[in-house]
Design a protein around this motif. Structure first.
Motif, mmCIF file in Angstrom:
data_model
loop_
_atom_site.group_PDB
_atom_site.id
_atom_site.type_symbol
_atom_site.label_atom_id
_atom_site.label_comp_id
_atom_site.label_asym_id
_atom_site.label_seq_id
_atom_site.Cartn_x
_atom_site.Cartn_y
_atom_site.Cartn_z
ATOM 1 N N ASP A 240 0.828 -1.213 0.000
ATOM 2 C CA ASP A 240 0.000 0.000 0.000
ATOM 3 C C ASP A 240 0.858 1.257 0.000
ATOM 4 N N LEU B 262 1.938 1.751 -3.544
ATOM 5 C CA LEU B 262 0.860 2.281 -4.378
ATOM 6 C C LEU B 262 0.781 3.800 -4.217
ATOM 7 N N ASP C 184 3.849 -7.767 -4.426
ATOM 8 C CA ASP C 184 4.320 -8.098 -3.085
ATOM 9 C C ASP C 184 4.822 -9.539 -3.088
ATOM 10 N N SER D 70 3.802 -12.197 -0.483
ATOM 11 C CA SER D 70 2.535 -12.905 -0.660
ATOM 12 C C SER D 70 2.762 -14.243 -1.357
ATOM 13 N N SER E 124 -2.150 -14.492 -7.693
ATOM 14 C CA SER E 124 -3.311 -13.611 -7.857
ATOM 15 C C SER E 124 -3.302 -12.466 -6.846
ATOM 16 N N LYS E 125 -3.147 -12.779 -5.557
ATOM 17 C CA LYS E 125 -3.194 -11.757 -4.520
ATOM 18 C C LYS E 125 -1.931 -10.912 -4.439
ATOM 19 N N SER F 140 -1.233 -5.847 -7.260
ATOM 20 C CA SER F 140 -2.288 -4.832 -7.292
ATOM 21 C C SER F 140 -1.981 -3.872 -8.430
ATOM 22 N N TYR G 151 -11.298 0.195 -6.181
ATOM 23 C CA TYR G 151 -11.459 0.981 -4.964
ATOM 24 C C TYR G 151 -10.683 2.275 -5.161
ATOM 25 N N ALA H 101 -7.654 1.806 -7.786
ATOM 26 C CA ALA H 101 -6.781 0.634 -7.671
ATOM 27 C C ALA H 101 -7.621 -0.635 -7.734
ATOM 28 N N PHE H 102 -6.961 -1.729 -8.099
ATOM 29 C CA PHE H 102 -7.613 -3.025 -8.230
ATOM 30 C C PHE H 102 -6.740 -4.085 -7.570
ATOM 31 N N GLU H 103 -7.335 -4.904 -6.726
ATOM 32 C CA GLU H 103 -6.602 -5.977 -6.062
ATOM 33 C C GLU H 103 -6.700 -7.267 -6.873
ATOM 34 N N ASN H 104 -5.916 -8.270 -6.464
ATOM 35 C CA ASN H 104 -5.951 -9.608 -7.075
ATOM 36 C C ASN H 104 -5.742 -9.551 -8.585
#
Length: 500
Positions: free
Chosen positions: A86, A89, A115, A118, A347-348, A351, A406, A455-458
Motif C-alpha cells: 500500500d 501504491l 508483493d 505474498s 493472484s493476490k 495490485s 477501490y 486501484a484493483f486488487e488480485n
C-alpha cells in the motif's frame, strides 16, 4: 493531475517505510515543495534524511548512506524495494505527481505493485496443507522474472507450455528435471528443443503426439493426460485437452508399440475451479487410468493433479484432494505426486493502480440538485482509466474475472471518508474500442474526478502476461517489494542466496 495532500490515516498500518520514499516534486514551486515535504514528514511516511535529485525521476530511496546486510540486487531486473505494498501504491501516485510537474509524457501511467512476500506465504501454506504434493508453478499464469526466480529459490518445479517458457526457466539455472512440458499438443520443433535441453517429462493425449515424440524425443518420460469434469471451473479446458478414459487403453497400446516410456497420469479440472469436489472425481478417474497402465504393461509412478487451485477455497480443496488420494491410492510409496498451481501463487500478490484520465457525465447529473432522483443501479457517470481489457484487464475476456475498483486517491488525498456520497458509475479502458469496459457497474464517490486514482486488487493471474499494446498504449510496469510482514525477510534471503 490533482495536487496530493497526505492525511493522517484513521487506522494506521505498521508499514516498513524506510526504503519507500518517493522522489518529491522538486520542480514544483518552492512553497508547494515545502508543503508536500512537511506533510510527508508529519505523517511519518518518509524519513527526514530523504534526499531528492531534481534530475532523477527514478523510483526509490535517494539516501545512499542507508544499507542493509540482506539487500538484494539482481542484474537486469528492476529494483527490489521493502515495505507494505500500500505504501508503494501511494508512492507511485506521488511519483506520478512529480513526473507530471516536470512535464514528463505519460506521467500518470498505470502501474502494478507486486508483493513477493505474498507469493512466499502461499508457498508456505501449500507445504503445510499439501506436504505430499510437489508444486510445479504454471508459468503461463504470470511469467514475471521475480516470481519465477523466487519460486525457483524455494524449490518448486515449473509447468511450461512452450519452448519460450522452458528457456525462461532454464536461464535461471533450474534443473531440467524440475520442468514438465505440460502441453499435450506441441510443435515438432518444441519437442526437439526440449530433448536437447534435457526436458524429458511431457504430456500427451492423442496418437499423433506419440508419433511426433517417437521421432524427435524417444527417451521422453511421458504422462498421459486424461479428460475430467471441468464444468465447475471458470476456464474449461476439456474442450481442447484430455483423453477420455475409453480411449486410454488404445493410446497406451500405441505408446507400447512405439517403445515409448509412459510413467504416469495427469489431469486438469479447469482453471479457477470453484467446486473442490471436482478433484475427487478426477482422482478416481486417474486411479482407473493407472489400472489401465498396468494392463498395458506399464508401472506408473507419477500422478499429476494439475491446476485449478483457488486461494479462497484452498483449505477445502486440500482436504478433498488429500482424502481422495488416500482413498484411491492407499499404497503409494513409489508414486510421486505433483501439481500445476498458477493463480493460487500470484493472484493476490499483484495490485494495479490506474489514473482517471477522462470522465463523462450528462448535464443532468453535473447540475443535479439534492431533490433529483438518480437510479443507484444505473451508471450515471463514465470514468476512463489508463489500462483496459487490451492491457492488464484482458483477464475479463480470457479469464472471466470481474475486477472491482477501490479509490486510491480522491481530491488530492489518500483518505477517502466512509461517509462520502457515492454514485453508480461504469469504468472504461483507454482504447477506442467500445469492448474496452473494465467494470460495467461500481459504486464510486460522487466527487471522483479526472486525475484521481483507482486501484484493483488480485491482479496477478493472467493479466500482464497477456497484455498487448493495442492503440499504442504501453503495458503497465511493475514495482516490486518484499513486503513488510511475515515472509519479507525470507524472500530477501531466498533471492539473495539463489544461485540457480
Amino acid at each position: 493531475m490533482s495536487q496530493l495532500e497526505i492525511l493522517t490515516a484513521h487506522c494506521p498500518v505498521d508499514f516498513d517505510v524506510v526504503s519507500c520514499s518517493p522522489p518529491l516534486a522538486s520542480s514544483l514551486p518552492r512553497s508547494h515543495h515545502e508543503k508536500y515535504l512537511h506533510n510527508a514528514l508529519v505523517n511519518g511516511l518518509f524519513p527526514s534524511s530523504h534526499i531528492v535529485h531534481p534530475q532523477d525521476n527514478s523510483y526509490g530511496l535517494k539516501n545512499s548512506d542507508r544499507h542493509y546486510d540482506d539487500e538484494v540486487s539482481i542484474p537486469g531486473l528492476p529494483p527490489l524495494h521493502r515495505g507494505h505494498p500500500d505504501v508503494h501504491l501511494r508512492q507511485g501516485v506521488m511519483n506520478a505527481l512529480h513526473l507530471s510537474a516536470a512535464g514528463e509524457p505519460d506521467a500518470e501511467k498505470a502501474f502494478f505493485v507486486a508483493d513477493l512476500s505474498s507469493v512466499y506465504r502461499q508457498h508456505e501454506r501449500w507445504k503445510k496443507l499439501l506436504p505430499e504434493i510437489e508444486p510445479y508453478y504454471a508459468v503461463k499464469c504470470n511469467p514475471d522474472p521475480y516470481v519465477l526466480r523466487l519460486l525457483a529459490a524455494l524449490g518448486t518445479g515449473f509447468d511450461c507450455a512452450s519452448n519460450g517458457e522452458i528457456n525462461q526457466v532454464l536461464e535461471l539455472g533450474v534443473n531440467p528435471e524440475r520442468i514438465i512440458f505440460a502441453n499435450p499438443c506441441k510443435a515438432n520443433s518444441f519437442i526437439r528443443s526440449a530433448a536437447k535441453a534435457g526436458v524429458d517429462m511431457m504430456t500427451f493425449d492423442n496418437t499423433d503426439e506419440l508419433y511426433k515424440i517417437a521421432r524427435t524425443h524417444p527417451r521422453a518420460k511421458l504422462v498421459v493426460r486424461i479428460l475430467t469434469d471441468d464444468s465447475k471451473s471458470l476456464c474449461r479446458l476439456g474442450l481442447k485437452f484430455g483423453a477420455p478414459l475409453v480411449t486410454v487403453p488404445a493410446l497406451l497400446a500405441k505408446a507400447r508399440e512405439l517403445r515409448l516410456d509412459v510413467g504416469g497420469v495427469s489431469f486438469h479440472v479447469g482453471s479457477g475451479c470453484y467446486d473442490s469436489s471436482a478433484f475427487s472425481d478426477a482422482v478416481m478417474r486417474a486411479r482407473a487410468a493407472f489400472d489401465m497402465g498396468k494392463e498395458a504393461g506399464y508401472d506408473f509412478n507419477l500422478l499429476d493433479v494439475g491446476g485449478g487451485f483457488e486461494d479462497a477455497t484452498f483449505e477445502r480443496t486440500a482436504a478433498v484432494l488429500t482424502e481422495s488420494i488416500d482413498q484411491y491410492f492407499p499404497q503409494r510409496e513409489h508414486i510421486r505426486i505433483i501439481a500445476e498451481p498458477g493463480r493460487y501463487y500470484v493472484s493476490k500478490a499483484f495490485s494495479l493502480a490506474t489514473n482517471i484520465i477522462a470522465r463523462r457525465a450528462p448535464p443532468s447529473v453535473e447540475n443535479a440538485q439534492q431533490d433529483v432522483e438518480i437510479d443507484p443501479e444505473q451508471p450515471s457517470v463514465m470514468y476512463y482509466i489508463n489500462d483496459g481489457v487490451y492491457g492488464a484487464f484482458n483477464c475479463i475476456l480470457f479469464d472471466h474475472q470481474k475486477p472491482q475498483p477501490y479509490v486510491l486517491s480522491l481530491n488530492g488525498s489518500f483518505h477517502v471518508p466512509s461517509s462520502a456520497p457515492t454514485r453508480a458509475a461504469s469504468v472504461w479502458g483507454p482504447t477506442c474500442d467500445s469492448l474496452d469496459c473494465v467494470c460495467p457497474l461500481a459504486q464510486l464517490p460522487a466527487a471522483l474526478q479526472v486525475g484521481d486514482w483507482l486501484a484493483f486488487e488480485n491482479m496477478g493471474a493472467y493479466t500482464v502476461c497477456a497484455a498487448s499494446q493495442f492503440n499504442g498504449f504501453e503495458v503497465s510496469r511493475v514495482v516490486y517489494t518484499t513486503g513488510a510482514g511475515p515472509g519479507a525477510a525470507e524472500v530477501r534471503e531466498a533471492l539473495r542466496a539463489f544461485q540457480g
